[in-house]
Design an enzyme around this catalytic site. Sequence first.
Site, PDB file in Angstrom:
ATOM      1  N   CYS A   8       0.814  -1.204   0.000  1.00  0.00           N
ATOM      2  CA  CYS A   8       0.000   0.000   0.000  1.00  0.00           C
ATOM      3  C   CYS A   8       0.852   1.260   0.000  1.00  0.00           C
ATOM      4  CB  CYS A   8      -0.993  -0.057   1.158  1.00  0.00           C
ATOM      5  SG  CYS A   8      -2.405   1.035   0.995  1.00  0.00           S
ATOM      6  N   HIS A   9       0.790   2.078   1.053  1.00  0.00           N
ATOM      7  CA  HIS A   9       1.552   3.316   1.152  1.00  0.00           C
ATOM      8  C   HIS A   9       2.959   3.099   1.726  1.00  0.00           C
ATOM      9  CE1 HIS A   9      -2.462   5.053   0.660  1.00  0.00           C
ATOM     10  NE2 HIS A   9      -1.862   6.182   0.334  1.00  0.00           N
TER      11      HIS A   9
END
Length: 180
Positions: free
Chosen positions: A106-107
Amino acid sequence: MRIAFLMAPEGVEQIELTEPWEAVSETGETPQLISTEPGEIQAFDHLTPAKTFPVDATVDQVSVDDFEALVLPGGVANPDALRIDPRAVAFVRGFFDAGKPVAAICHAPWTLIEADVVDGRTLTSWPSLETDLANAGAHWVDEQVHIDKDGLNTLVTSRKPADLRYFNEAMLSEFGKVNA
């Protein structure tokens, strides 16, 4: 085999912590929750506070030599906090310097950018990081999971919680811990 899961004191996406943690645990290996502060970390279900989890050790109490691999769960706030903490950034960079496998979802690649380890690599992430990764010299791909091997180490990346099944399979395979 001990596997470090690095998180900030709050902001990790809970499912991106718990599902890989469970996958590692099911192989009989020992996941360790490492943070920048002692106590507990506050996980989130998107923007809603979820459960808390006890910290096993802080980045000041451990060394890359204590672990065989690193997992970087996402969430927006988690990697954003980690990337401004020089101790966390150095810890992440240490896994690359030591040639140990790293998995990020994800991030989490924001922390990889700050650790200066994405130049020349191909990886995936939450789509909003595409420009950040390109600006750091990486090639971004829109795939459920991507494995990048540069001869020294392996980087497993994935886009989002919906890709966790693929992320976990690739992570375990690259960590050499496929649960039969």
